[in-house]
Design a protein around this motif. Structure first.
Motif, short mmCIF file in Angstrom:
data_model
loop_
_atom_site.label_atom_id
_atom_site.label_comp_id
_atom_site.label_asym_id
_atom_site.label_seq_id
_atom_site.Cartn_x
_atom_site.Cartn_y
_atom_site.Cartn_z
N PHE A 1 10.43 -0.11 35.89
CA PHE A 1 10.50 0.64 37.19
C PHE A 1 9.43 1.62 37.47
O PHE A 1 9.20 2.22 38.47
N GLY A 2 8.86 1.99 36.24
CA GLY A 2 7.81 2.92 36.52
C GLY A 2 6.38 2.25 36.94
O GLY A 2 5.64 3.00 37.65
N ALA A 3 6.23 1.17 36.76
CA ALA A 3 5.08 0.43 36.83
C ALA A 3 4.47 0.45 38.43
O ALA A 3 3.39 0.75 38.86
N PRO A 4 5.48 0.11 39.19
CA PRO A 4 5.26 0.08 40.63
C PRO A 4 4.88 1.47 41.23
O PRO A 4 4.53 1.75 42.32
N LEU A 5 5.21 2.73 40.49
CA LEU A 5 5.18 3.97 40.81
C LEU A 5 3.92 4.67 40.62
O LEU A 5 3.41 5.78 41.02
N LEU A 6 3.32 4.07 39.72
CA LEU A 6 2.07 4.52 38.90
C LEU A 6 1.12 4.94 40.12
O LEU A 6 0.40 5.92 40.06
N GLY A 7 0.57 4.07 40.87
CA GLY A 7 -0.11 4.46 41.91
C GLY A 7 -0.19 5.48 42.65
O GLY A 7 -1.17 6.13 43.10
N PHE A 8 1.26 5.86 43.12
CA PHE A 8 1.47 7.23 43.76
C PHE A 8 1.30 8.44 43.22
O PHE A 8 1.16 9.52 43.58
N LEU A 9 1.10 8.04 41.80
CA LEU A 9 0.70 9.34 40.93
C LEU A 9 -0.87 9.53 40.91
O LEU A 9 -1.53 10.60 40.43
N GLY A 10 -1.47 8.59 41.64
CA GLY A 10 -2.99 8.75 41.46
C GLY A 10 -3.78 8.20 40.42
O GLY A 10 -4.84 8.25 40.01
N GLN A 11 -2.82 7.38 39.55
CA GLN A 11 -3.62 6.68 38.15
C GLN A 11 -3.59 5.18 38.61
O GLN A 11 -2.86 4.60 39.26
N SER A 12 -4.68 4.72 37.92
CA SER A 12 -4.96 3.23 38.04
C SER A 12 -4.22 2.35 37.06
O SER A 12 -3.95 1.24 37.47
N GLY A 13 -4.23 2.88 35.69
CA GLY A 13 -3.37 2.08 34.71
C GLY A 13 -3.27 3.00 33.54
O GLY A 13 -3.94 3.70 33.38
#
Length: 206
Positions: A74-86
């Motif tokens: 559930f966290g993976a699709p939200l990562l981009g919204f934190l400004g992180q690439s991976g």
């Protein structure tokens, strides 16, 4: 036809398998030649109630690390919204039968086939990186990473964290191919030893 899963069209749609999900509903999204094989693994199967029953076992005291790993789904699709690439999470336990692989399978089960969505041990490094681009914002799971070569691990970890695939030359001319391989995801791994220790064989302060 889509070449990536997860968020699309300025984060207004979410592509999973052969479905496009948006505020307007769920519509058919025909897989491309790039996504066809994986799309077949991203379909709902079985009982939602039974799945909830199994997933909720991680609510038991002492299984907090297992729950953390499984919730990567559930966290993976939200990562981009934190400004992180991976980012990469490694589940470490020197023994077998501790539930590391099962955590990866539970993570995958949120979107599709529990086992077959795991990246394969014998996939080439370039194949793994290309596949990251297809998963895009879905979690990527790597089981049994203990035997990966330190140099390959270093390249893979760097690639995951930068969110960009490799540049490649065209075969017919002295030009770079267009590189559209991008992602914002969490990678979940399992191994019997620390990645830090493995990378320390390459340099003093990895």
């Amino acid at each position: 036809m889509r070449t990536q899963f997860g968020w699309a069209d300025s984060d207004s749609k979410f592509i999973i398998g052969d479905r496009e999900i948006s505020k307007d509903g769920i519509f058919h999204s025909p897989p491309s030649s790039t996504t066809k094989g994986i799309a077949a693994l991203l379909n709902p199967k079985g009982s939602l109630e039974k799945w909830k029953e199994v997933f909720n076992l991680y609510g038991r005291k002492g299984l907090e690390p297992h729950a953390f790993g499984a919730l990567t789904a559930f966290g993976a699709p939200l990562l981009g919204f934190l400004g992180q690439s991976g980012a990469l999470i490694n589940l470490i336990n020197p023994g077998s039968g501790q539930g590391k692989s099962t955590v990866l399978h539970m993570c995958n089960s949120v979107y599709g086939h529990p086992k077959d969505l795991c990246f394969k041990q014998d996939d080439t490094l370039n194949g793994k990186i290309q596949k990251l681009g297809i998963f895009n914002t879905l979690p990527a799971t790597f089981d049994e990473m203990t035997s990966i070569r330190p140099a390959d691990l270093s390249t893979l970890m760097y690639s995951i964290s930068t969110g960009v695939g490799k540049d490649r030359m065209k075969q017919s001319s002295n030009e770079l191919r267009e590189n559209n391989t991008r992602w914002n995801l969490l990678a979940l791994c399992s191994s019997n030893a620390s990645f830090y220790d493995k990378l320390a064989t390459l340099k003093d302060s990895p």
